[in-house]
Design a protein around this motif. Structure first.
Motif, PDB file in Angstrom:
ATOM      1  N   GLU A  97      36.057  39.004  53.940  1.00  0.00           N
ATOM      2  CA  GLU A  97      36.776  37.732  53.830  1.00  0.00           C
ATOM      3  C   GLU A  97      37.996  37.853  52.927  1.00  0.00           C
ATOM      4  N   LEU A  98      37.860  38.630  51.835  1.00  0.00           N
ATOM      5  CA  LEU A  98      38.945  38.750  50.861  1.00  0.00           C
ATOM      6  C   LEU A  98      39.836  39.959  51.116  1.00  0.00           C
ATOM      7  N   GLY A  99      39.495  40.762  52.143  1.00  0.00           N
ATOM      8  CA  GLY A  99      40.304  41.938  52.447  1.00  0.00           C
ATOM      9  C   GLY A  99      40.239  43.016  51.387  1.00  0.00           C
ATOM     10  N   LEU A 100      39.081  43.170  50.737  1.00  0.00           N
ATOM     11  CA  LEU A 100      38.921  44.156  49.662  1.00  0.00           C
ATOM     12  C   LEU A 100      38.572  45.527  50.215  1.00  0.00           C
ATOM     13  N   GLU A 101      39.041  46.570  49.527  1.00  0.00           N
ATOM     14  CA  GLU A 101      38.724  47.951  49.873  1.00  0.00           C
ATOM     15  C   GLU A 101      37.653  48.484  48.923  1.00  0.00           C
ATOM     16  N   ILE A 102      36.885  49.481  49.398  1.00  0.00           N
ATOM     17  CA  ILE A 102      35.888  50.118  48.531  1.00  0.00           C
ATOM     18  C   ILE A 102      36.627  50.797  47.384  1.00  0.00           C
ATOM     19  N   PRO A 103      36.306  50.476  46.141  1.00  0.00           N
ATOM     20  CA  PRO A 103      37.046  51.042  45.007  1.00  0.00           C
ATOM     21  C   PRO A 103      36.670  52.500  44.741  1.00  0.00           C
ATOM     22  N   ARG A 104      37.648  53.316  44.397  1.00  0.00           N
ATOM     23  CA  ARG A 104      37.419  54.703  44.012  1.00  0.00           C
ATOM     24  C   ARG A 104      37.683  54.918  42.522  1.00  0.00           C
ATOM     25  N   THR A 105      38.202  53.900  41.836  1.00  0.00           N
ATOM     26  CA  THR A 105      38.385  53.972  40.390  1.00  0.00           C
ATOM     27  C   THR A 105      37.828  52.700  39.760  1.00  0.00           C
ATOM     28  N   TRP A 106      37.542  52.774  38.466  1.00  0.00           N
ATOM     29  CA  TRP A 106      37.040  51.606  37.747  1.00  0.00           C
ATOM     30  C   TRP A 106      38.079  50.490  37.743  1.00  0.00           C
ATOM     31  N   ASP A 107      39.351  50.834  37.601  1.00  0.00           N
ATOM     32  CA  ASP A 107      40.392  49.807  37.612  1.00  0.00           C
ATOM     33  C   ASP A 107      40.401  49.064  38.948  1.00  0.00           C
ATOM     34  N   GLU A 108      40.224  49.799  40.050  1.00  0.00           N
ATOM     35  CA  GLU A 108      40.182  49.151  41.364  1.00  0.00           C
ATOM     36  C   GLU A 108      38.955  48.245  41.477  1.00  0.00           C
ATOM     37  N   PHE A 109      37.824  48.689  40.918  1.00  0.00           N
ATOM     38  CA  PHE A 109      36.609  47.874  40.933  1.00  0.00           C
ATOM     39  C   PHE A 109      36.823  46.576  40.156  1.00  0.00           C
ATOM     40  N   MET A 110      37.417  46.682  38.981  1.00  0.00           N
ATOM     41  CA  MET A 110      37.651  45.485  38.167  1.00  0.00           C
ATOM     42  C   MET A 110      38.687  44.574  38.823  1.00  0.00           C
ATOM     43  N   ALA A 111      39.634  45.152  39.528  1.00  0.00           N
ATOM     44  CA  ALA A 111      40.604  44.326  40.258  1.00  0.00           C
ATOM     45  C   ALA A 111      39.913  43.553  41.378  1.00  0.00           C
ATOM     46  N   ASN A 112      38.971  44.185  42.068  1.00  0.00           N
ATOM     47  CA  ASN A 112      38.185  43.478  43.080  1.00  0.00           C
ATOM     48  C   ASN A 112      37.419  42.320  42.460  1.00  0.00           C
ATOM     49  N   ASN A 113      36.818  42.577  41.279  1.00  0.00           N
ATOM     50  CA  ASN A 113      36.065  41.520  40.605  1.00  0.00           C
ATOM     51  C   ASN A 113      36.974  40.353  40.228  1.00  0.00           C
ATOM     52  N   ALA A 114      38.190  40.673  39.795  1.00  0.00           N
ATOM     53  CA  ALA A 114      39.140  39.615  39.427  1.00  0.00           C
ATOM     54  C   ALA A 114      39.487  38.756  40.643  1.00  0.00           C
ATOM     55  N   THR A 115      39.689  39.392  41.783  1.00  0.00           N
ATOM     56  CA  THR A 115      39.991  38.640  43.004  1.00  0.00           C
ATOM     57  C   THR A 115      38.825  37.743  43.392  1.00  0.00           C
ATOM     58  N   ILE A 116      37.608  38.281  43.304  1.00  0.00           N
ATOM     59  CA  ILE A 116      36.406  37.508  43.645  1.00  0.00           C
ATOM     60  C   ILE A 116      36.276  36.301  42.712  1.00  0.00           C
ATOM     61  N   ALA A 117      36.507  36.521  41.411  1.00  0.00           N
ATOM     62  CA  ALA A 117      36.395  35.427  40.444  1.00  0.00           C
ATOM     63  C   ALA A 117      37.440  34.345  40.693  1.00  0.00           C
ATOM     64  N   GLU A 118      38.630  34.764  41.096  1.00  0.00           N
ATOM     65  CA  GLU A 118      39.721  33.805  41.293  1.00  0.00           C
ATOM     66  C   GLU A 118      39.600  33.027  42.597  1.00  0.00           C
ATOM     67  N   GLU A 119      39.068  33.658  43.641  1.00  0.00           N
ATOM     68  CA  GLU A 119      39.137  33.076  44.969  1.00  0.00           C
ATOM     69  C   GLU A 119      37.800  32.581  45.525  1.00  0.00           C
ATOM     70  N   THR A 120      36.707  32.778  44.805  1.00  0.00           N
ATOM     71  CA  THR A 120      35.401  32.316  45.284  1.00  0.00           C
ATOM     72  C   THR A 120      34.641  31.672  44.128  1.00  0.00           C
ATOM     73  N   ASP A 121      33.503  31.086  44.472  1.00  0.00           N
ATOM     74  CA  ASP A 121      32.613  30.499  43.464  1.00  0.00           C
ATOM     75  C   ASP A 121      31.413  31.397  43.174  1.00  0.00           C
ATOM     76  N   ILE A 122      31.399  32.601  43.711  1.00  0.00           N
ATOM     77  CA  ILE A 122      30.246  33.477  43.517  1.00  0.00           C
ATOM     78  C   ILE A 122      30.455  34.368  42.304  1.00  0.00           C
ATOM     79  N   ALA A 123      29.358  34.931  41.803  1.00  0.00           N
ATOM     80  CA  ALA A 123      29.438  35.845  40.660  1.00  0.00           C
ATOM     81  C   ALA A 123      29.967  37.194  41.135  1.00  0.00           C
TER      82      ALA A 123
END
Length: 423
Positions: A148-174
């Motif tokens: 739904e958010l067009g996220l890619e599987i992260p290969r670095t921790w920074d990419e993982f945290m960026a995915n989490n930031a997008t999820i926090a900003e655009e959804t109501d889920i944890a």
């Protein structure tokens, strides 16, 4: 027919045919998948050997379960069979004193050589057989959320945290589920980071064992504690992370209440048991490090099946263990909870179709250099207080540096108890 009970008595009676019937006692952890596998394997064995039945009891996981195992072995009250860790935690049981050697079981030559080294005592005797498949430590993710958010599987921790930031900003889920009521589940960000530690510090296991390297003084090793602190401070955990259980964590990522859940891949069995209709909504990836070119999986050898030296039925116990460590035993596991990773018994095969989350893990095993053993399989030292310390770091009670320093102190106590040199 196996059953849950709290008795530890061994019942001996004559069967209708006049043969001596034996009831073996069995201690398993209380997770749904462990109980299901134990019931299925014991029932299958009884079907082939009607004079042998089993009385099954359960124990908690984590530190509380460790203490139960150690206490019962020390007091001579252990059941005829029990499941426990391989690797460093096994050494804390002093296996050469307390456990039954099984080098002479019929299926011994089918065991993976690397696995055998993790269930041996200092004198070279072997004590365990695999009770499940090899496991990876990483992160389950909710596929529909990623799509739904067009996220890619992260290969670095920074990419993982960026995915989490997008999820926090655009959804109501944890963004990340945590489940600290079951304290053992809090360790994953630290333990599953070890592939990344080895990429930067390949000599860390040897230096750590020789008291020449510490978590607090080694940036690559301390990084796992820092990742836990960063995720907490970013506010990415579920609101009830302190009260949630392992079962809750699995449910949250299966249903989309959370986007990620750091966990070992043995959780596939619990997904299968509790959320069979949502299996394909969940994927898996290795915990990312800081280098996209060095992306790989930290691997755990299986939980293993053991018997105490005090069992009154050593031959029957060893025959059952031989059955568990055979293609027939693996097939029972496949039929009960499905395969959660590669088997370490020759002749055991994965089903033709495996869940997507298992398929996600297999490429790491198929590509050279993309897996590495967890530290507890390269060093005999693992401090028992880690799960309490990671709860504290993951709850904001203490920072990563403090957690690492206290863990180094905990490790020192364990090393001295094991009588290791240089401690």
């Amino acid at each position: 027919m196996s059953r849950l009970t709290t008795t530890t008595a061994i019942a001996l009676t004559l069967s209708a045919g006049g043969a001596l019937a034996q009831e073996l006692t069995f201690l398993t952890d209380s997770s749904a998948d462990s109980v299901a596998v134990t019931e299925a394997l014991t029932a299958a064995y009884t079907e082939m050997n009607p004079d042998v039945t089993f009385s099954i009891e359960t124990r908690p996981g984590g530190g509380e379960g460790d203490n139960i195992v150690k206490t019962r072995l020390a007091t001579g009250e252990m059941t005829d069979l029990f499941i426990y860790n391989s690797g460093s935690l096994l050494q804390a049981l002093r296996p050469d004193r307390t456990l039954l050697p099984i080098d002479d079981i019929e299926s011994f030559d089918l065991l993976n050589e690397a696995y055998v080294s993790t269930v041996q005592g200092p004198e070279g005797n072997t004590y365990g057989v695999p009770y499940e498949t090899a496991q990876g430590g990483g992160i389950y993710y909710h596929k529909p959320t990623y799509e739904e958010l067009g996220l890619e599987i992260p290969r670095t921790w920074d990419e993982f945290m960026a995915n989490n930031a997008t999820i926090a900003e655009e959804t109501d889920i944890a963004p990340i589920a945590q489940s600290y009521r079951d304290t053992w589940t809090s360790q994953l960000f630290v333990l599953a980071d070890f592939y990344n530690v080895l990429q930067e510090e390949p000599d860390f296991p040897e230096e750590y064992t020789n008291n020449e390297a510490k978590y607090a003084d080694t940036p690559a090793a301390r990084r796992g504690f820092e990742k836990l602190q960063e995720a907490y401070e970013a506010g990415y955990f579920n609101e009830d992370f302190g009260a949630a259980t392992y079962d809750d964590g699995v449910a949250m990522v299966a249903t989309g209440e959370a986007a990620h859940y750091p966990m070992l891949t043995f959780a596939v069995g619990l997904f299968q048991q509790n959320h069979p209709d949502l299996m394909e909504d969940v994927g898996f990836f290795a915990q990312p490090g800081d280098d996209a070119e060095a992306n790989g999986l930290t691997v755990w050898m299986p939980t293993s099946l053991y018997a105490p030296a005090s069992t009154e039925h050593p031959e029957t116990v060893k025959d059952f263990m031989s059955f568990v460590a055979s293609p027939a035993g693996c097939e029972v596991v496949n039929e009960t909870i499905g395969a959660t990773g590669p088997y370490l018994v020759e002749g055991c095969e994965l089903p033709e179709e495996v869940p997507g989350m298992v398929a996600d893990m297999l490429p790491y095993f198929e590509e050279e250099g993309r897996t590495a053993p967890a530290l507890e399989f390269l060093s005999p030292i693992k401090g028992p207080a880690l799960e309490q310390l990671t709860v504290e770091v993951g709850s904001g009670i203490r920072d990563a540096q403090s957690g690492a320093e206290l863990y180094d102190q905990d490790v020192a106590k364990q090393a001295r108890q094991l009588g290791l040199e240089n401690w």
